[in-house]
Scaffold this motif. Structure first.
Motif, PDB file in Angstrom:
ATOM      1  N   VAL A  68       0.849  -1.198   0.000  1.00 18.54           N
ATOM      2  CA  VAL A  68       0.000   0.000   0.000  1.00 18.54           C
ATOM      3  C   VAL A  68       0.882   1.244   0.000  1.00 18.54           C
ATOM      4  CG1 VAL A  68      -1.522   1.395   1.463  1.00 18.54           C
ATOM      5  CG2 VAL A  68      -2.077  -0.991   1.018  1.00 18.54           C
ATOM      6  N   ARG A  69       1.911   1.233   0.831  1.00 22.57           N
ATOM      7  CA  ARG A  69       2.812   2.393   0.897  1.00 22.57           C
ATOM      8  C   ARG A  69       3.658   2.524  -0.367  1.00 22.57           C
ATOM      9  NH1 ARG A  69       4.863   2.631   7.256  1.00 22.57           N
ATOM     10  NH2 ARG A  69       2.770   2.889   8.146  1.00 22.57           N
ATOM     11  N   MET A  70       3.993   1.401  -1.000  1.00 22.14           N
ATOM     12  CA  MET A  70       4.737   1.468  -2.253  1.00 22.14           C
ATOM     13  C   MET A  70       3.894   2.093  -3.354  1.00 22.14           C
ATOM     14  SD  MET A  70       7.782   0.466  -1.649  1.00 22.14           S
ATOM     15  CE  MET A  70       8.419   0.371  -3.321  1.00 22.14           C
ATOM     16  N   ILE A  71       2.609   1.766  -3.389  1.00 26.69           N
ATOM     17  CA  ILE A  71       1.712   2.392  -4.370  1.00 26.69           C
ATOM     18  C   ILE A  71       1.635   3.896  -4.112  1.00 26.69           C
ATOM     19  CG2 ILE A  71      -0.658   2.529  -5.226  1.00 26.69           C
ATOM     20  CD1 ILE A  71      -0.917  -0.461  -4.509  1.00 26.69           C
ATOM     21  N   ALA A  72       1.571   4.259  -2.817  1.00 23.67           N
ATOM     22  CA  ALA A  72       1.463   5.669  -2.452  1.00 23.67           C
ATOM     23  C   ALA A  72       2.716   6.448  -2.868  1.00 23.67           C
ATOM     24  CB  ALA A  72       1.225   5.805  -0.949  1.00 23.67           C
ATOM     25  N   VAL A  73       3.911   5.897  -2.650  1.00 24.34           N
ATOM     26  CA  VAL A  73       5.126   6.628  -3.031  1.00 24.34           C
ATOM     27  C   VAL A  73       5.284   6.665  -4.547  1.00 24.34           C
ATOM     28  CG1 VAL A  73       6.333   6.131  -0.870  1.00 24.34           C
ATOM     29  CG2 VAL A  73       6.689   4.639  -2.846  1.00 24.34           C
ATOM     30  N   ALA A  74       4.802   5.635  -5.230  1.00 21.06           N
ATOM     31  CA  ALA A  74       4.847   5.647  -6.693  1.00 21.06           C
ATOM     32  C   ALA A  74       4.022   6.807  -7.240  1.00 21.06           C
ATOM     33  CB  ALA A  74       4.338   4.324  -7.249  1.00 21.06           C
TER      34      ALA A  74
END
Length: 272
Positions: A107-113
């Motif tokens: 979820v956080r990886m999608i957000a930083v992307a």
């Protein structure tokens, strides 16, 4: 016949990627420093600016970051940023080695992307999130991931939110079942997250819309008591089969009564 260079080309690409993947560990030729709190990453402008529009903009001529060679990040998880740079150089990241839990990490990886405009990372993280959420939708980690997604990201972040909603709708019957305690953490999260519940309600309304526009019909076999609801109208042609008596035919063989909303066989009397 033209020569086949595919294998040679693939080997060359593999060697190129392997060479690039060694750069973060050696920091050789690094010309940009990224800081977050007490963490520092020495990276290469030509690499990070090609992968991220955020860093490309930050390093444009005339910006402070371009002059000083330092980009400061704020309000991010250092471990997630570390994996973000791992992806930038290697086109993948390990989501098993994390204290966050795999669902929340992705979820956080999608957000930083989305935040740093890194092409394809959101899609890569989404595929990982779908894989883990398929088995973790009953866990506290899944509820915590939804809570964070809806309280720390923008409403316009549709890649992340639509991914979560797809999983929730697939298991909605169990997740919202008030008579069982397995999903109590999820239900508590839903109760305190109105933006999430608003989108769940919108999805459910859209799914039920065809049924609200449907009419009630009965099986044309008068010995069969089955009554069913369908959005099919008189002017439409279709083939169907009764699940109880197995009666089947084309709609052209029957008259659709608008007054009584019943399927009638030719010549049969209408049922009031």
């Amino acid at each position: 016949m033209a020569p086949n260079y595919d294998k040679t080309r693939e080997k060359g690409v593999d060697l190129l990627l392997r060479g690039l993947s060694t750069l973060p560990t050696s920091e050789k030729f690094a010309d940009l420093q990224v800081t977050l709190g007490d963490r520092t990453w020495k990276v290469h402008k030509v690499i990070v600016c090609c992968r991220s529009d955020f860093f490309a903009k930050a390093c444009e001529e005339g910006f402070k970051e371009e002059q000083e060679g330092i980009v400061e990040l704020h309000d991010d998880d250092p471990d997630v940023i570390d994996k973000m740079f791992h992806y930038i150089y290697r086109n993948e990241y390990d989501d098993a080695d994390t204290e966050l839990g795999q669902v929340l990490l992705n979820v956080r990886m999608i957000a930083v992307a989305e935040k740093y405009f890194i092409d394809h990372l959101a899609h890569f993280a989404t595929s990982k999130l779908n894989h883990h959420a398929a088995n973790a939708w009953k866990t506290i980690d899944f509820a915590d991931a939804i809570d964070e997604a809806y309280t720390t990201t923008a409403d316009s972040d549709r890649v992340l939110r639509d991914t979560i909603l797809d999983v929730v709708m697939e298991h909605a019957h169990d997740l919202f079942d008030a008579e069982q305690n397995e999903c109590a953490q999820f239900q508590a999260m839903a109760a305190r997250t109105p933006s999430f519940m608003s989108e769940v309600a919108a999805r459910q309304a859209a799914a039920l819309a065809p049924y609200h526009r449907s009419e009630l019909y009965r099986c044309p076999n008068w010995h069969c008591p089955v009554v069913f609801r369908s959005p099919i109208k008189k002017s439409q042609w279709f083939s169907w089969r009764c699940p109880q008596c197995a009666c089947n035919s084309l709609s052209g063989d029957y008259e659709w009564s608008q007054k009584f909303r019943l399927v009638l066989q030719p010549g049969a009397e209408k049922v009031d």
